[in-house]
Motif scaffolding. Sequence first.
Motif, PDB file in Angstrom:
ATOM      1  N   LEU A  36     -23.255   4.275  30.289  1.00  0.00           N
ATOM      2  CA  LEU A  36     -22.732   4.161  28.935  1.00  0.00           C
ATOM      3  C   LEU A  36     -22.106   5.481  28.487  1.00  0.00           C
ATOM      4  N   LEU A  37     -22.777   6.589  28.744  1.00  0.00           N
ATOM      5  CA  LEU A  37     -22.257   7.911  28.394  1.00  0.00           C
ATOM      6  C   LEU A  37     -20.966   8.198  29.150  1.00  0.00           C
ATOM      7  N   ASP A  38     -20.940   7.892  30.438  1.00  0.00           N
ATOM      8  CA  ASP A  38     -19.723   8.105  31.224  1.00  0.00           C
ATOM      9  C   ASP A  38     -18.553   7.304  30.663  1.00  0.00           C
ATOM     10  N   CYS A  39     -18.818   6.053  30.287  1.00  0.00           N
ATOM     11  CA  CYS A  39     -17.756   5.209  29.717  1.00  0.00           C
ATOM     12  C   CYS A  39     -17.266   5.765  28.388  1.00  0.00           C
ATOM     13  N   TYR A  40     -18.175   6.251  27.564  1.00  0.00           N
ATOM     14  CA  TYR A  40     -17.779   6.826  26.277  1.00  0.00           C
ATOM     15  C   TYR A  40     -16.924   8.064  26.489  1.00  0.00           C
ATOM     16  N   LEU A  41     -17.370   8.958  27.349  1.00  0.00           N
ATOM     17  CA  LEU A  41     -16.639  10.198  27.585  1.00  0.00           C
ATOM     18  C   LEU A  41     -15.279   9.952  28.233  1.00  0.00           C
ATOM     19  N   ALA A  42     -15.142   8.815  28.923  1.00  0.00           N
ATOM     20  CA  ALA A  42     -13.861   8.454  29.532  1.00  0.00           C
ATOM     21  C   ALA A  42     -12.944   7.737  28.546  1.00  0.00           C
ATOM     22  N   GLY A  43     -13.427   7.519  27.309  1.00  0.00           N
ATOM     23  CA  GLY A  43     -12.608   6.886  26.288  1.00  0.00           C
ATOM     24  C   GLY A  43     -12.623   5.377  26.322  1.00  0.00           C
ATOM     25  N   ALA A  49     -18.368   1.951  18.021  1.00  0.00           N
ATOM     26  CA  ALA A  49     -19.422   1.360  18.860  1.00  0.00           C
ATOM     27  C   ALA A  49     -20.384   2.443  19.336  1.00  0.00           C
ATOM     28  N   TRP A  50     -19.844   3.626  19.652  1.00  0.00           N
ATOM     29  CA  TRP A  50     -20.684   4.730  20.103  1.00  0.00           C
ATOM     30  C   TRP A  50     -21.716   5.099  19.039  1.00  0.00           C
ATOM     31  N   PHE A  55     -27.263   5.521  17.217  1.00  0.00           N
ATOM     32  CA  PHE A  55     -28.293   5.189  16.229  1.00  0.00           C
ATOM     33  C   PHE A  55     -29.526   4.627  16.920  1.00  0.00           C
ATOM     34  N   GLU A  56     -29.295   3.789  17.932  1.00  0.00           N
ATOM     35  CA  GLU A  56     -30.418   3.175  18.661  1.00  0.00           C
ATOM     36  C   GLU A  56     -31.046   4.141  19.672  1.00  0.00           C
ATOM     37  N   MET A  57     -30.222   5.014  20.252  1.00  0.00           N
ATOM     38  CA  MET A  57     -30.695   5.933  21.297  1.00  0.00           C
ATOM     39  C   MET A  57     -30.147   7.331  21.021  1.00  0.00           C
ATOM     40  N   PRO A  58     -30.767   8.095  20.124  1.00  0.00           N
ATOM     41  CA  PRO A  58     -30.243   9.410  19.729  1.00  0.00           C
ATOM     42  C   PRO A  58     -30.062  10.387  20.885  1.00  0.00           C
ATOM     43  N   GLU A  59     -30.811  10.204  21.955  1.00  0.00           N
ATOM     44  CA  GLU A  59     -30.683  11.121  23.081  1.00  0.00           C
ATOM     45  C   GLU A  59     -29.293  11.054  23.721  1.00  0.00           C
ATOM     46  N   LEU A  60     -28.580   9.962  23.521  1.00  0.00           N
ATOM     47  CA  LEU A  60     -27.222   9.861  24.059  1.00  0.00           C
ATOM     48  C   LEU A  60     -26.316  10.948  23.495  1.00  0.00           C
TER      49      LEU A  60
END
Length: 73
Positions: A36-43, A49-50, A55-60
């Motif tokens: 999920l983090l890789d997909c976010y950082l890749a745009g 949505a991020w 909100f659900e997983m603050p460690e992200l």
Amino acid sequence: MSVHFTVSGLTRNLIHSLGLDHEQAPRPLTPEQSLLLDCYLAGQIPDSAWSDYVFEMPELERHAEVRRARGLA
């Protein structure tokens, strides 16, 4: 006499957002969170949505900040 209490997720998020938690390194991500983090950082995931995921997983967000600081984003 001792007082015992538990910190709810909401309170934990508040403490984190205020910078009052003093964790040195973020907790390791699960394989799904890492993807999920890789997909976010890749745009591939919009900011709206991020913010829901964070909100659900603050460690992200901590992991995203670390990756950005290291120039890995």
